[in-house]
Write an enzyme that holds these catalytic residues in place. Structure first.
Site, short mmCIF file in Angstrom:
data_model
loop_
_atom_site.label_atom_id
_atom_site.label_comp_id
_atom_site.label_asym_id
_atom_site.label_seq_id
_atom_site.Cartn_x
_atom_site.Cartn_y
_atom_site.Cartn_z
N GLY A 1 0.77 -1.25 0.00
CA GLY A 1 0.00 0.00 0.00
C GLY A 1 0.79 1.28 0.00
O GLY A 1 0.21 2.37 -0.03
N PRO B 1 4.74 -5.01 -0.77
CA PRO B 1 4.71 -3.87 -1.68
C PRO B 1 4.55 -4.31 -3.14
O PRO B 1 5.21 -5.25 -3.57
CB PRO B 1 6.08 -3.22 -1.47
CG PRO B 1 6.97 -4.35 -1.06
CD PRO B 1 6.10 -5.29 -0.27
N TYR C 1 -10.00 6.00 -10.95
CA TYR C 1 -9.71 6.58 -9.62
C TYR C 1 -9.48 8.08 -9.67
O TYR C 1 -9.06 8.65 -8.67
CB TYR C 1 -8.44 5.96 -9.03
CG TYR C 1 -8.35 4.46 -9.08
CD1 TYR C 1 -9.30 3.67 -8.45
CD2 TYR C 1 -7.30 3.84 -9.76
CE1 TYR C 1 -9.20 2.29 -8.50
CE2 TYR C 1 -7.21 2.46 -9.80
CZ TYR C 1 -8.16 1.69 -9.17
OH TYR C 1 -8.06 0.33 -9.21
N CYS D 1 -13.81 5.07 -27.75
CA CYS D 1 -15.08 5.74 -28.03
C CYS D 1 -15.77 6.11 -26.73
O CYS D 1 -16.81 5.55 -26.39
CB CYS D 1 -15.95 4.83 -28.87
SG CYS D 1 -15.16 4.46 -30.41
N GLU D 2 -15.16 7.03 -26.01
CA GLU D 2 -15.68 7.35 -24.70
C GLU D 2 -15.03 8.65 -24.23
O GLU D 2 -13.80 8.76 -24.28
CB GLU D 2 -15.31 6.18 -23.77
CG GLU D 2 -15.90 6.28 -22.45
CD GLU D 2 -16.23 4.92 -21.83
OE1 GLU D 2 -16.53 3.95 -22.58
OE2 GLU D 2 -16.20 4.85 -20.62
N TYR E 1 -0.31 -1.51 -12.05
CA TYR E 1 -1.75 -1.44 -12.30
C TYR E 1 -2.12 -0.77 -13.62
O TYR E 1 -3.19 -0.20 -13.75
CB TYR E 1 -2.47 -0.75 -11.12
CG TYR E 1 -2.19 -1.43 -9.80
CD1 TYR E 1 -2.67 -2.71 -9.54
CD2 TYR E 1 -1.41 -0.81 -8.82
CE1 TYR E 1 -2.39 -3.35 -8.34
CE2 TYR E 1 -1.12 -1.45 -7.62
CZ TYR E 1 -1.61 -2.72 -7.39
OH TYR E 1 -1.34 -3.35 -6.21
N1 LLP Z 1 -1.31 -7.00 -0.48
C1 LLP Z 1 -2.64 -7.13 -0.66
C2 LLP Z 1 -3.37 -8.10 0.13
C3 LLP Z 1 -3.30 -6.33 -1.60
O1 LLP Z 1 -4.60 -6.46 -1.77
C4 LLP Z 1 -2.55 -5.40 -2.35
C5 LLP Z 1 -3.20 -4.55 -3.36
C6 LLP Z 1 -1.17 -5.32 -2.14
C7 LLP Z 1 -0.58 -6.12 -1.19
C8 LLP Z 1 -0.28 -4.38 -2.92
O2 LLP Z 1 -0.61 -3.06 -2.75
P1 LLP Z 1 0.37 -1.92 -3.35
O3 LLP Z 1 1.66 -1.98 -2.56
O4 LLP Z 1 0.59 -2.22 -4.77
O5 LLP Z 1 -0.38 -0.65 -3.14
N2 LLP Z 1 -5.72 -1.10 -8.84
C9 LLP Z 1 -5.46 -0.16 -7.79
C10 LLP Z 1 -4.73 -0.77 -6.64
C11 LLP Z 1 -5.43 -1.98 -6.06
C12 LLP Z 1 -4.61 -2.61 -4.98
C13 LLP Z 1 -5.16 -3.94 -4.63
N3 LLP Z 1 -4.44 -4.63 -3.62
C14 LLP Z 1 -4.70 1.03 -8.37
O6 LLP Z 1 -4.44 1.05 -9.55
O7 LLP Z 1 -4.39 1.97 -7.66
#
Ligand code: LLP
Length: 463
Positions: A278, A321, A364, A391-392, A421
């Site tokens: 996160g 991460p 987002y 087309c949007e 992502y």
């Molecule tokens: N661990 C778990 C259980 C998760 O669900 C996630 C992300 C991560 C780790 C990794 O999180 P990160 O470090 O990448 O923030 N599609 C969205 C983000 C969705 C994240 C889902 N889970 C975007 O593009 O911002």
């Protein structure tokens, strides 16, 4: 709040002076190292290069749109997480951010573990040689087939997300004559300051089992009673694109409190806690992400302190991460197609990709930066919106940015920080062909995920 994930206020040209872009950047040719991959630089001739290869050459060889990933940067970031957490902790890269076999091999070589959340990600990881015991399997609704595959292949842990799943995994493990190592995912009740769609630890959402009202303690009770499971720890993931460490600290404190409650009730000290992923990255120069060593220090301190207070042995910590490792390592290269100045508003710059290769802006309201990369320019800044070819009208790649006013069709522009992502959430909307991912390293470029072809599309269409 992360500006990138959740920008405030309306977004019309006439309010821009009150919003994010009060003024164009001092130098449109400058590339802020915060948002660009490590080896990206502008050469003397004004052309931008990555890994020692200029974008004109890359575009000619691989076409546009395409994602270019700086392998050395990816490895360096993976290593810095590994080093920051040391040998008493584990770093699981979150494959959902971007996964390919090359990436799995890099992670393996750099000593990281891997978090997967689907049968497809598991298959990719195993096929690239990631040892199963270094894989964690996540998800709020894993299928019987996925659980069976995970248990059979010997994944290091399955993260249990519901009461049904506790029983399901136990049964499957037992029927395979195995005892599966599991963690229990809890929701700690923290409101992460990020976009609602990517916050995951407040109570009104689908993930995990609530700590509040004793649900999580009940989950541990039930899991400990089942022969097919070896409960090794508690898992918490509070959301994504977060800058503020406070949420992680509250989560750590509450998870340790659960460990203490489990010890008091069952006489068992669970040996692991996972604090999820996160951590936010810089999408624009306004974002100030934390470094892995700061994060490791903060989390280690809080867990150690809380464990000492509760007279618990400090558990092995892990983190997951995704974005923070891969996000900054890639940019998307586009060719400018059409340019439409709208009087008194802004100029719409259409590129040869769009929401099919980057859905994050539409989904987002995410913010991105953009730069002209095929040449330098001394022209005046021009307020632009970079849009795709779908087309949007919501097909926006970069909502508000400045590019030089002499921008012309055929110029190459690049959007940095698209490693996470973007390819992993890419779609075939309008039957777009998903772009390739090209790894660039030390003067060599190689395709690690190839561009889709019309044959690929038609292969699935068997009607
Ligand atoms: N661990 C778990 C259980 C998760 O669900 C996630 C992300 C991560 C780790 C990794 O999180 P990160 O470090 O990448 O923030 N599609 C969205 C983000 C969705 C994240 C889902 N889970 C975007 O593009 O911002």
């Amino acid at each position: 709040m992360s500006r990138s994930a959740h920008p405030a206020g309306p977004r019309h040209a006439d309010v821009l002076t009150e919003g994010h872009y009060t003024a164009p950047p001092a130098d449109l040719n400058a590339l802020d190292p915060k948002v660009w991959a490590h080896t990206v630089s502008r050469n003397e001739d004004g052309v931008v290069s990555v890994g020692g290869i200029d974008v004109a050459t890359l575009a000619e060889e691989f076409g546009t749109p395409a994602y270019f990933m700086d392998e050395a940067d990816f490895r360096a970031r993976a290593r810095s997480w590994r080093t920051a957490f040391g040998h008493d902790a584990d770093v699981f890269y979150a494959g959902k951010a971007f996964l390919s076999r090359a990436v799995v091999r890099w992670l393996h070589e750099e000593g990281l573990n891997l978090d997967v959340c689907s049968g497809g990600e598991l298959a990719t990881a195993l096929s690239a040689g990631m040892p199963a015991d270094r894989i964690a399997f996540h998800g709020n609704n894993k299928s019987t087939e996925e659980i069976t595959k995970a248990v059979e292949s010997g994944v290091g842990r399955i993260v249990l997300d519901s009461f049904q799943e506790i029983v399901r995994v136990a049964h499957i493990a037992q029927s395979l004559g195995k005892r599966q190592r599991v963690q229990i995912r809890v929701t700690v009740g923290v409101e992460a300051h990020t976009h609602e769609f990517i916050a995951t630890a407040h109570e009104d959402q689908k993930f995990g089992i609530a700590l509040a009202d004793g649900q999580a303690a009940e989950a541990v009770r039930r899991a400990l009673a089942l022969d097919g499971l070896e409960v090794v720890g508690i898992h918490s993931h509070i959301g994504s694109q977060i800058f503020d460490m406070a949420g992680f600290e509250v989560a750590a404190r509450r998870v340790v409190a659960l460990l203490a409650a489990v010890r008091d009730e069952h006489g068992v000290e669970l040996p692991e806690i996972d604090l999820g992923g996160g951590l936010g990255i810089a999408y624009t120069s306004e974002d100030d992400p934390r470094e892995p060593h700061e994060i490791a220090k903060a989390l280690n301190e809080i867990v150690t302190r809380e464990c000492e207070a509760a007279k618990l042995r400090t558990p092995r910590i892990s983190v997951e991460p995704g974005r923070a490792i891969v996000g900054p390592t890639a940019f998307t290269l586009y060719e400018v197609g059409t340019i439409k100045p709208l009087d008194g508003l802004r100029t719409y710059v259409s590129v040869d990709g769009g929401m099919s290769d980057n859905i994050r802006t539409a989904l987002y309201d995410a913010e991105y930066s953009v730069a002209l990369v095929s040449r330098a320019s001394d022209a005046e800044p021009m307020l632009v919106r970079v849009v795709g070819k779908h087309c949007e009208s919501g097909d926006i790649v970069v909502r508000d940015a400045f590019l030089p006013a002499d921008l012309a069709p055929g110029d190459l522009i690049a959007v940095p920080a698209t490693g996470a992502y973007c390819r992993s959430m890419a779609s075939n909307y309008n039957h777009a062909l998903r772009p390739p991912v090209v790894a660039v390293n030390d003067g060599e470029a190689r395709v690690i995920v190839r561009r889709e072809t019309e044959e690929d599309l038609l292969r699935l269409d068997i009607g």
